[in-house]
Scaffold this active site. Structure first.
Site, PDB file in Angstrom:
ATOM      1  N   ALA A   1      -5.124  21.786  11.382  1.00  0.00           N
ATOM      2  CA  ALA A   1      -5.070  23.127  11.960  1.00  0.00           C
ATOM      3  C   ALA A   1      -3.987  23.888  11.198  1.00  0.00           C
ATOM      4  O   ALA A   1      -3.108  23.293  10.579  1.00  0.00           O
ATOM      5  CB  ALA A   1      -4.738  23.040  13.443  1.00  0.00           C
TER       6      ALA A   1
ATOM      7  N   GLU B   1     -10.039  15.370  12.501  1.00  0.00           N
ATOM      8  CA  GLU B   1     -10.837  15.560  13.726  1.00  0.00           C
ATOM      9  C   GLU B   1     -12.162  16.250  13.422  1.00  0.00           C
ATOM     10  O   GLU B   1     -13.198  15.891  13.979  1.00  0.00           O
ATOM     11  CB  GLU B   1     -10.014  16.363  14.748  1.00  0.00           C
TER      12      GLU B   1
ATOM     13  N   GLU C   1       0.060  14.736  13.886  1.00  0.00           N
ATOM     14  CA  GLU C   1       0.557  15.719  14.860  1.00  0.00           C
ATOM     15  C   GLU C   1       1.878  15.311  15.488  1.00  0.00           C
ATOM     16  O   GLU C   1       2.707  16.150  15.823  1.00  0.00           O
ATOM     17  CB  GLU C   1      -0.474  15.937  15.973  1.00  0.00           C
TER      18      GLU C   1
ATOM     19  N   GLY D   1      -6.313  18.246  12.444  1.00  0.00           N
ATOM     20  CA  GLY D   1      -7.601  18.874  12.725  1.00  0.00           C
ATOM     21  C   GLY D   1      -8.646  18.613  11.644  1.00  0.00           C
ATOM     22  O   GLY D   1      -9.849  18.622  11.928  1.00  0.00           O
TER      23      GLY D   1
HETATM   24  C1  HXC Z   1      -0.997  25.566   7.095  1.00  0.00           C
HETATM   25  C2  HXC Z   1      -0.805  24.241   5.221  1.00  0.00           C
HETATM   26  C3  HXC Z   1      -1.208  23.103   5.959  1.00  0.00           C
HETATM   27  C4  HXC Z   1      -1.513  23.284   7.350  1.00  0.00           C
HETATM   28  C5  HXC Z   1      -0.820  22.499   3.944  1.00  0.00           C
HETATM   29  N1  HXC Z   1      -0.580  23.822   3.979  1.00  0.00           N
HETATM   30  N2  HXC Z   1      -1.187  22.039   5.116  1.00  0.00           N
HETATM   31  N3  HXC Z   1      -0.710  25.456   5.787  1.00  0.00           N
HETATM   32  N4  HXC Z   1      -1.391  24.517   7.868  1.00  0.00           N
HETATM   33  N5  HXC Z   1      -1.933  22.269   8.118  1.00  0.00           N
HETATM   34  C6  HXC Z   1      -0.135  24.686   2.873  1.00  0.00           C
HETATM   35  C7  HXC Z   1       1.318  24.464   2.519  1.00  0.00           C
HETATM   36  O1  HXC Z   1       2.151  25.185   3.392  1.00  0.00           O
HETATM   37  C8  HXC Z   1       1.350  25.004   1.118  1.00  0.00           C
HETATM   38  O2  HXC Z   1       1.345  26.410   1.145  1.00  0.00           O
HETATM   39  C9  HXC Z   1       0.005  24.606   0.543  1.00  0.00           C
HETATM   40  O3  HXC Z   1      -0.855  24.363   1.698  1.00  0.00           O
HETATM   41  C10 HXC Z   1       0.058  23.317  -0.276  1.00  0.00           C
HETATM   42  O4  HXC Z   1       0.654  22.299   0.511  1.00  0.00           O
HETATM   43  P1  HXC Z   1       1.931  21.448   0.052  1.00  0.00           P
HETATM   44  O5  HXC Z   1       2.587  20.933   1.246  1.00  0.00           O
HETATM   45  O6  HXC Z   1       2.758  22.228  -0.912  1.00  0.00           O
HETATM   46  O7  HXC Z   1       1.211  20.259  -0.753  1.00  0.00           O
HETATM   47  P2  HXC Z   1       1.742  18.759  -0.943  1.00  0.00           P
HETATM   48  O8  HXC Z   1       3.218  18.763  -1.194  1.00  0.00           O
HETATM   49  O9  HXC Z   1       0.833  18.148  -1.948  1.00  0.00           O
HETATM   50  O10 HXC Z   1       1.505  18.045   0.473  1.00  0.00           O
HETATM   51  C11 HXC Z   1       0.207  17.908   0.984  1.00  0.00           C
HETATM   52  C12 HXC Z   1       0.281  17.496   2.466  1.00  0.00           C
HETATM   53  C13 HXC Z   1       1.145  18.512   3.236  1.00  0.00           C
HETATM   54  C14 HXC Z   1       0.857  16.087   2.621  1.00  0.00           C
HETATM   55  C15 HXC Z   1      -1.162  17.487   2.996  1.00  0.00           C
HETATM   56  O11 HXC Z   1       0.694  19.818   2.929  1.00  0.00           O
HETATM   57  C16 HXC Z   1       1.144  18.346   4.714  1.00  0.00           C
HETATM   58  O12 HXC Z   1       1.769  17.434   5.260  1.00  0.00           O
HETATM   59  N6  HXC Z   1       0.442  19.239   5.420  1.00  0.00           N
HETATM   60  C17 HXC Z   1       0.417  19.276   6.861  1.00  0.00           C
HETATM   61  C18 HXC Z   1      -0.418  18.166   7.409  1.00  0.00           C
HETATM   62  C19 HXC Z   1      -0.396  18.157   8.918  1.00  0.00           C
HETATM   63  O13 HXC Z   1       0.645  17.999   9.548  1.00  0.00           O
HETATM   64  N7  HXC Z   1      -1.555  18.354   9.523  1.00  0.00           N
HETATM   65  C20 HXC Z   1      -1.716  18.376  10.964  1.00  0.00           C
HETATM   66  C21 HXC Z   1      -1.565  19.787  11.462  1.00  0.00           C
HETATM   67  S1  HXC Z   1      -1.581  19.817  13.231  1.00  0.00           S
HETATM   68  P3  HXC Z   1       2.523  27.268   0.465  1.00  0.00           P
HETATM   69  O14 HXC Z   1       2.117  28.667   0.768  1.00  0.00           O
HETATM   70  O15 HXC Z   1       3.783  26.829   1.082  1.00  0.00           O
HETATM   71  O16 HXC Z   1       2.417  26.906  -0.994  1.00  0.00           O
HETATM   72  C22 HXC Z   1      -3.193  19.687  13.657  1.00  0.00           C
HETATM   73  C23 HXC Z   1      -3.431  19.483  15.124  1.00  0.00           C
HETATM   74  C24 HXC Z   1      -4.530  20.254  15.739  1.00  0.00           C
HETATM   75  O17 HXC Z   1      -4.062  19.712  12.866  1.00  0.00           O
HETATM   76  C25 HXC Z   1      -4.471  20.180  17.231  1.00  0.00           C
HETATM   77  C26 HXC Z   1      -3.189  19.878  17.912  1.00  0.00           C
HETATM   78  C27 HXC Z   1      -2.086  20.879  17.834  1.00  0.00           C
END
Ligand code: HXC
Length: 260
Positions: A66, A114, A134, A111
């Site tokens: 998400a 999911e 999460e 997400g």
């Molecule tokens: C918004 C995101 C994002 C996300 C990545 N980006 N994941 N933006 N929401 N979930 C963006 C980053 O901010 C960044 O933008 C660009 O994508 C590239 O990501 P990086 O982090 O620079 O890449 P990298 O270093 O290769 O790392 C990849 C990664 C990391 C390990 C996948 O991005 C990461 O940990 N992402 C979040 C994963 C996560 O926690 N997902 C769960 C979300 S909660 P900029 O503009 O900064 O360059 C969820 C729950 C839903 O899904 C329902 C319950 C709440």
């Protein structure tokens, strides 16, 4: 229809949906959800379309979750009021009787994992990585992850993954029963589209029934599931496609399906 966050392409009887926010690793914002809801409604309504594939653009991600930037600012009352998470379930699972496949390239996190698990099955690239991180954000999965991952891979592994937020690679995902198949990254889309074409070539009513039955196995007690299976078998036995399928076998010729 014009979409701003996804690409939709029909190829014969197969609809290909590509999540298209590669700069944000295809993070699932509320506008992505709106696009997906519209695309799935169109797919479901179009009689020429029989199977769909959902994939992510770019090499790096199916969907990294998400949209955290959107969620960071969002008050709890708004999460509750707009009930965004239930709309994934109602529009991409509940309202979709036709089968669809998740073709997972790269990260499928939160997400994204999911969404992949909402598909009827997952085909993964060898580069795919799955996780429910999460917990590291102070929340838990919100779109079915705790329930679907546990059903897919069992309590021990699901609990470990959801408590630690660690990622699982494609090989482990296949071993654990999360994905149907792993293929080299370069072959992922081709493989998913060919699989979808094979399903699209099957008798349509039997396809709907088969999907309904396998999903019922996730929810019903065994006896009720087996009863439902028998009922749907009996329904299909009355179709023209059953008569055609069995006649074609006996006559050693290809069957021609009518969908009735
Ligand atoms: C918004 C995101 C994002 C996300 C990545 N980006 N994941 N933006 N929401 N979930 C963006 C980053 O901010 C960044 O933008 C660009 O994508 C590239 O990501 P990086 O982090 O620079 O890449 P990298 O270093 O290769 O790392 C990849 C990664 C990391 C390990 C996948 O991005 C990461 O940990 N992402 C979040 C994963 C996560 O926690 N997902 C769960 C979300 S909660 P900029 O503009 O900064 O360059 C969820 C729950 C839903 O899904 C329902 C319950 C709440």
């Amino acid at each position: 229809t014009q979409y701003s966050n996804i690409l939709v392409d029909t190829r014969g009887a197969v609809t290909l949906v590509t999540l298209n926010r590669p700069q944000a690793l295809n993070a699932l914002s509320s506008s992505v959800l709106e696009d997906l809801i519209a695309a799935f409604a169109a797919f479901e309504a179009d009689e020429s379309q029989r199977c769909a594939v959902v994939t992510g653009s770019g090499e790096k991600a199916f969907a990294a979750g998400a949209d955290i930037k959107e969620m960071a600012e969002k008050p709890a009352a708004e999460f509750y009021a707009d009930d965004m998470f239930v709309r994934w379930q109602s529009h991409l699972v509940g309202a979709v009787r036709k089968p669809w496949i998740a073709a997972v390239n790269g990260f499928a996190l939160g997400g994204g994992c999911e969404l992949a698990m909402m598909a009827d099955f997952i085909i993964a690239a060898d580069t795919a990585r799955f996780g429910q991180p999460e917990i590291k954000l102070g929340v838990v999965p919100g779109m079915g992850g705790s329930q679907r991952l546990t059903r897919a891979i069992g309590k021990a592994k699901a609990m470990e993954m959801i408590l630690t937020g660690r990622m699982m690679d494609a090989a482990e995902a296949e071993r654990s029963g999360l994905v149907a198949k792993v293929v080299p990254s370069a072959e992922l889309l081709d493989c998913a589209l060919k699989t979808a074409e094979a399903i699209a070539a099957m008798p349509p009513l039997a396809v709907l029934a088969a999907k309904e039955l396998v999903n019922a196995a996730q929810e019903l007690p065994l006896g009720e599931g087996i009863r439902l299976e028998r009922r749907l078998f009996h329904v299909l036995a009355a179709t023209e496609d059953k008569a055609e399928g069995m006649a074609a076998f006996v006559e050693k010729r290809p069957a021609v399906w009518q969908g009735r």
